[in-house]
Scaffold this motif. Structure first.
Motif, PDB file in Angstrom:
ATOM      1  N   HIS A 144       0.865  -1.014  -0.070  1.00 25.61           N
ATOM      2  CA  HIS A 144      -0.076  -0.088   0.015  1.00 25.61           C
ATOM      3  C   HIS A 144       0.770   1.163   0.025  1.00 25.61           C
ATOM      4  O   HIS A 144       0.506   2.196  -0.670  1.00 25.61           O
ATOM      5  CB  HIS A 144      -1.279   0.068   1.265  1.00 25.61           C
ATOM      6  CG  HIS A 144      -1.703   1.430   1.425  1.00 25.61           C
ATOM      7  ND1 HIS A 144      -2.834   1.594   0.457  1.00 25.61           N
ATOM      8  CD2 HIS A 144      -1.773   2.311   2.166  1.00 25.61           C
ATOM      9  CE1 HIS A 144      -3.572   2.760   0.876  1.00 25.61           C
ATOM     10  NE2 HIS A 144      -2.684   3.084   1.802  1.00 25.61           N
ATOM     11  N   GLN A 145       1.715   1.235   0.745  1.00 26.30           N
ATOM     12  CA  GLN A 145       2.758   2.340   0.865  1.00 26.30           C
ATOM     13  C   GLN A 145       3.494   2.854  -0.498  1.00 26.30           C
ATOM     14  O   GLN A 145       4.006   3.680  -0.958  1.00 26.30           O
ATOM     15  CB  GLN A 145       3.887   2.110   2.003  1.00 26.30           C
ATOM     16  CG  GLN A 145       3.018   2.205   3.624  1.00 26.30           C
ATOM     17  CD  GLN A 145       4.089   1.670   4.228  1.00 26.30           C
ATOM     18  OE1 GLN A 145       5.145   1.565   4.453  1.00 26.30           O
ATOM     19  NE2 GLN A 145       3.601   1.457   5.709  1.00 26.30           N
ATOM     20  N   SER A 146       3.723   1.532  -1.056  1.00 27.91           N
ATOM     21  CA  SER A 146       4.719   1.725  -2.393  1.00 27.91           C
ATOM     22  C   SER A 146       3.810   2.694  -3.456  1.00 27.91           C
ATOM     23  O   SER A 146       4.487   3.145  -4.571  1.00 27.91           O
ATOM     24  CB  SER A 146       5.142   0.425  -2.839  1.00 27.91           C
ATOM     25  OG  SER A 146       3.879  -0.333  -3.536  1.00 27.91           O
ATOM     26  N   GLY A 147       2.435   2.656  -3.555  1.00 25.05           N
ATOM     27  CA  GLY A 147       1.784   3.321  -4.408  1.00 25.05           C
ATOM     28  C   GLY A 147       1.322   2.527  -5.660  1.00 25.05           C
ATOM     29  O   GLY A 147       1.717   1.522  -5.873  1.00 25.05           O
ATOM     30  N   ARG A 148       0.537   3.118  -6.467  1.00 27.75           N
ATOM     31  CA  ARG A 148      -0.018   2.255  -7.687  1.00 27.75           C
ATOM     32  C   ARG A 148       0.780   2.392  -8.829  1.00 27.75           C
ATOM     33  O   ARG A 148       0.405   1.455  -9.732  1.00 27.75           O
ATOM     34  CB  ARG A 148      -1.376   2.630  -7.910  1.00 27.75           C
ATOM     35  CG  ARG A 148      -1.711   4.088  -8.229  1.00 27.75           C
ATOM     36  CD  ARG A 148      -3.102   4.276  -8.112  1.00 27.75           C
ATOM     37  NE  ARG A 148      -3.883   3.707  -9.181  1.00 27.75           N
ATOM     38  CZ  ARG A 148      -5.380   3.757  -9.115  1.00 27.75           C
ATOM     39  NH1 ARG A 148      -6.077   3.921  -8.260  1.00 27.75           N
ATOM     40  NH2 ARG A 148      -5.676   3.018 -10.220  1.00 27.75           N
ATOM     41  N   ALA A 149       1.786   3.377  -8.825  1.00 33.65           N
ATOM     42  CA  ALA A 149       2.388   3.398 -10.359  1.00 33.65           C
ATOM     43  C   ALA A 149       3.464   2.292 -10.240  1.00 33.65           C
ATOM     44  O   ALA A 149       4.132   2.079  -9.549  1.00 33.65           O
ATOM     45  CB  ALA A 149       2.932   5.043 -10.210  1.00 33.65           C
ATOM     46  N   LEU A 150       3.930   1.986 -11.477  1.00 34.76           N
ATOM     47  CA  LEU A 150       5.013   0.874 -11.836  1.00 34.76           C
ATOM     48  C   LEU A 150       5.990   1.597 -11.706  1.00 34.76           C
ATOM     49  O   LEU A 150       7.499   0.905 -11.501  1.00 34.76           O
ATOM     50  CB  LEU A 150       4.742   0.133 -13.070  1.00 34.76           C
ATOM     51  CG  LEU A 150       3.455  -0.652 -12.918  1.00 34.76           C
ATOM     52  CD1 LEU A 150       3.461  -1.367 -14.234  1.00 34.76           C
ATOM     53  CD2 LEU A 150       3.313  -1.669 -11.968  1.00 34.76           C
ATOM     54  N   ILE A 151       6.396   3.051 -11.815  1.00 38.22           N
ATOM     55  CA  ILE A 151       7.727   3.576 -12.192  1.00 38.22           C
ATOM     56  C   ILE A 151       8.600   3.563 -10.805  1.00 38.22           C
ATOM     57  O   ILE A 151       8.186   3.552  -9.878  1.00 38.22           O
ATOM     58  CB  ILE A 151       7.194   5.123 -12.339  1.00 38.22           C
ATOM     59  CG1 ILE A 151       6.523   5.256 -13.476  1.00 38.22           C
ATOM     60  CG2 ILE A 151       8.563   6.006 -12.454  1.00 38.22           C
ATOM     61  CD1 ILE A 151       6.044   6.793 -13.887  1.00 38.22           C
ATOM     62  N   GLY A 189       1.889 -12.430  -2.639  1.00 40.02           N
ATOM     63  CA  GLY A 189       2.282 -13.430  -3.692  1.00 40.02           C
ATOM     64  C   GLY A 189       1.093 -14.209  -4.048  1.00 40.02           C
ATOM     65  O   GLY A 189       0.911 -14.288  -5.394  1.00 40.02           O
ATOM     66  N   GLU A 190       0.059 -14.512  -3.174  1.00 45.07           N
ATOM     67  CA  GLU A 190      -1.043 -15.311  -3.433  1.00 45.07           C
ATOM     68  C   GLU A 190      -2.042 -14.376  -4.483  1.00 45.07           C
ATOM     69  O   GLU A 190      -2.369 -14.926  -5.301  1.00 45.07           O
ATOM     70  CB  GLU A 190      -2.015 -15.620  -2.252  1.00 45.07           C
ATOM     71  CG  GLU A 190      -2.997 -16.456  -2.760  1.00 45.07           C
ATOM     72  CD  GLU A 190      -3.432 -17.031  -1.354  1.00 45.07           C
ATOM     73  OE1 GLU A 190      -4.565 -17.759  -1.644  1.00 45.07           O
ATOM     74  OE2 GLU A 190      -3.214 -16.605  -0.308  1.00 45.07           O
ATOM     75  N   ARG A 191      -1.956 -13.261  -3.954  1.00 50.27           N
ATOM     76  CA  ARG A 191      -2.895 -12.059  -4.937  1.00 50.27           C
ATOM     77  C   ARG A 191      -2.425 -12.160  -6.479  1.00 50.27           C
ATOM     78  O   ARG A 191      -2.911 -12.303  -7.274  1.00 50.27           O
ATOM     79  CB  ARG A 191      -2.947 -10.831  -4.125  1.00 50.27           C
ATOM     80  CG  ARG A 191      -3.944 -10.126  -5.177  1.00 50.27           C
ATOM     81  CD  ARG A 191      -3.745  -8.474  -4.603  1.00 50.27           C
ATOM     82  NE  ARG A 191      -4.793  -7.804  -5.494  1.00 50.27           N
ATOM     83  CZ  ARG A 191      -4.737  -6.455  -5.448  1.00 50.27           C
ATOM     84  NH1 ARG A 191      -3.825  -6.024  -4.505  1.00 50.27           N
ATOM     85  NH2 ARG A 191      -5.544  -5.717  -6.004  1.00 50.27           N
ATOM     86  N   LEU A 192      -0.946 -11.836  -6.337  1.00 43.55           N
ATOM     87  CA  LEU A 192      -0.216 -11.906  -7.768  1.00 43.55           C
ATOM     88  C   LEU A 192      -0.458 -12.977  -8.277  1.00 43.55           C
ATOM     89  O   LEU A 192      -0.828 -12.890  -9.648  1.00 43.55           O
ATOM     90  CB  LEU A 192       1.329 -11.509  -7.330  1.00 43.55           C
ATOM     91  CG  LEU A 192       1.999 -11.133  -8.745  1.00 43.55           C
ATOM     92  CD1 LEU A 192       1.458 -10.016  -9.715  1.00 43.55           C
ATOM     93  CD2 LEU A 192       3.639 -11.172  -8.527  1.00 43.55           C
ATOM     94  N   MET A 243      -2.140  -5.579  -9.607  1.00 45.16           N
ATOM     95  CA  MET A 243      -1.578  -5.848  -8.182  1.00 45.16           C
ATOM     96  C   MET A 243      -1.198  -4.402  -7.252  1.00 45.16           C
ATOM     97  O   MET A 243      -1.572  -4.689  -6.120  1.00 45.16           O
ATOM     98  CB  MET A 243      -0.145  -6.526  -8.099  1.00 45.16           C
ATOM     99  CG  MET A 243      -0.151  -7.377  -6.691  1.00 45.16           C
ATOM    100  SD  MET A 243       1.708  -8.100  -6.623  1.00 45.16           S
ATOM    101  CE  MET A 243       2.420  -6.612  -6.353  1.00 45.16           C
ATOM    102  N   TYR A 244      -1.005  -3.248  -7.994  1.00 41.08           N
ATOM    103  CA  TYR A 244      -0.660  -2.379  -7.331  1.00 41.08           C
ATOM    104  C   TYR A 244      -1.857  -1.209  -7.002  1.00 41.08           C
ATOM    105  O   TYR A 244      -1.691  -0.351  -6.563  1.00 41.08           O
ATOM    106  CB  TYR A 244       0.558  -1.474  -7.836  1.00 41.08           C
ATOM    107  CG  TYR A 244       1.962  -2.057  -7.430  1.00 41.08           C
ATOM    108  CD1 TYR A 244       2.390  -2.086  -6.162  1.00 41.08           C
ATOM    109  CD2 TYR A 244       2.373  -2.983  -8.578  1.00 41.08           C
ATOM    110  CE1 TYR A 244       3.806  -2.613  -6.246  1.00 41.08           C
ATOM    111  CE2 TYR A 244       3.621  -3.677  -8.211  1.00 41.08           C
ATOM    112  CZ  TYR A 244       4.251  -3.348  -6.981  1.00 41.08           C
ATOM    113  OH  TYR A 244       5.405  -3.884  -6.672  1.00 41.08           O
TER     114      TYR A 244
END
Length: 386
Positions: free
Chosen positions: A168-175, A286-289, A360-361
């Motif tokens: 959650h803290q990493s944010g939704r962007a892949l950049i 990991g299970e969600r991914l 996932m993000y």
């Protein structure tokens, strides 16, 4: 080492049978080492052990099964545990200690059965809080204190809570996120090999092509991408070396790409694996991914759905980030093979994985339907933001 299998004899077989007896998978029996035989009963016991541990069930004792058997010798309290460099203590007792500490709210990371620095720090913190010398070693006094205290964490599994919070803290962007892509096999290890007229299709080559395409797509979406190997590495890489690379890079994700094979040519379809053990400890992210990758590939390619599965393979257990292994079809299936050798089909598989990584993000409440993400738009999003 060469896998030990039915028909083999010797001291190694005697050792395997001794461990299986201690686990009550074989009946008690006294036997001389060099005369011990890997018989049908032993194979059945090995299969039962592999099944219970989330390993590949083949009835043979290869490197990974042997390490799991060796670890199974130990029960918590049977020996003093401490951090040892460079050869750390490994065993089921270490895993049991890690799981106990996790229940009490201490951060040991994943319960991987290896007494490393993170576990030693958690033990030292516990010792300090209960008034023991904080030496980071788990001996009789520390064990007594652990048995006296109950769990602190309520309302969810601690490892799952930490993984979810970090995501959650990493944010939704892949950049700027880091991903390690692992093309299975390579070098002298070709994986599954299927002759096709004058051609020969190999798992190693097809897995690398998938990884190379995936690297380009994810890099275009702004991720820092690393491959565990090139098209023809000079030496064979073991799973431990691949996971160590991902850990050293402090990667956010790890995706391993394989293609399956089976004696039955009718076996076909895609399956995705994530870390999970028989005692309920698993990587929820990991299970969600794994679920997202599986659904996206099935939706975008029409491959048979062999679903997701929890495993304790070292490739999944020793990584410190969410990790999945994808078996993209069966090279031994004429149906799957006809698709896999088509570059356009492999491109659809790659698009599916890219879509799964992006989803996932997304926060769960903002998730989108499977198959709806236009992967080509991710490149434009990066270009617009830079």
């Amino acid at each position: 080492m060469r896998a030990i299998r039915r028909g083999d004899r010797g001291n190694a077989v005697a050792e395997i049978r001794s461990i299986l007896r201690s686990l009550e998978l074989l009946p008690p029996m006294r036997e001389l080492g060099t005369r011990a035989e890997f018989d049908e009963q032993t194979e059945v016991a090995v299969r039962a052990f592999q099944q219970s541990r989330g390993l590949s069930v083949d009835g043979q004792v290869g490197d990974e099964t042997w390490r799991a058997l060796d670890a199974a010798r130990w029960r918590l309290g049977a020996r003093t545990l401490y951090q040892s460099v460079p050869d750390p203590l490994v065993g089921d007792d270490v895993r049991q200690l890690q799981e106990r500490l996790l229940e009490m709210g201490y951060d040991v990371g994943r319960a991987d059965g290896i007494y490393g620095s993170r576990t030693a720090r958690a033990v030292a913190t516990f010792q300090r809080e209960v008034g023991l010398p904080p030496d980071g070693a788990c001996g009789p006094h520390t064990m007594h204190a652990l048995r006296r205290l109950g769990r602190k964490v309520v309302g969810g599994a601690p490892l799952a809570l930490r993984e979810a919070a970090k995501l959650h803290q990493s944010g939704r962007a892949l950049i700027n996120k880091t991903i390690v892509i692992d093309p299975g096999h390579g070098g002298p290890d070709l994986g599954v090999v299927v002759p096709d007229g004058v051609l020969r299709w190999t798992e190693a080559d097809l897995a690398f092509d998938l990884a190379n395409r995936l690297e380009g797509r994810l890099a275009a979406a702004g991720m820092r991408v690393h491959l565990t190997r090139g098209p023809a590495p000079a030496a064979e890489l073991g799973d431990r070396e691949r996971t160590q690379l991902a850990n050293d890079l402090n990667a956010d994700l790890f995706i391993s790409l394989h293609i399956d094979g089976y004696d039955n040519p009718d076996a076909s379809g895609v399956a995705t694996y994530h870390y999970g053990s028989d005692n309920g400890v698993n990587s929820t992210v990991g299970e969600r991914l794994a679920g997202l990758v599986q659904r996206e590939i099935v939706m975008r390619t029409g491959m048979h759905d062999c679903r997701t599965h929890a495993k304790t393979w070292e490739l999944l257990r020793l990584t410190r980030m969410p990790a999945v292994r994808v078996e993209v079809g069966y090279l031994t299936s004429s149906v799957d093979r006809a698709q896999l050798i088509d570059p356009l089909f492999r491109e659809r598989v790659v698009e599916a994985i890219v879509a799964a990584v992006q989803r996932m993000y997304y926060p769960v409440e903002d998730d989108v339907p499977t198959g709806s993400i236009d992967v080509s738009s991710l490149r434009a999003t990066v270009a617009a933001s830079t």
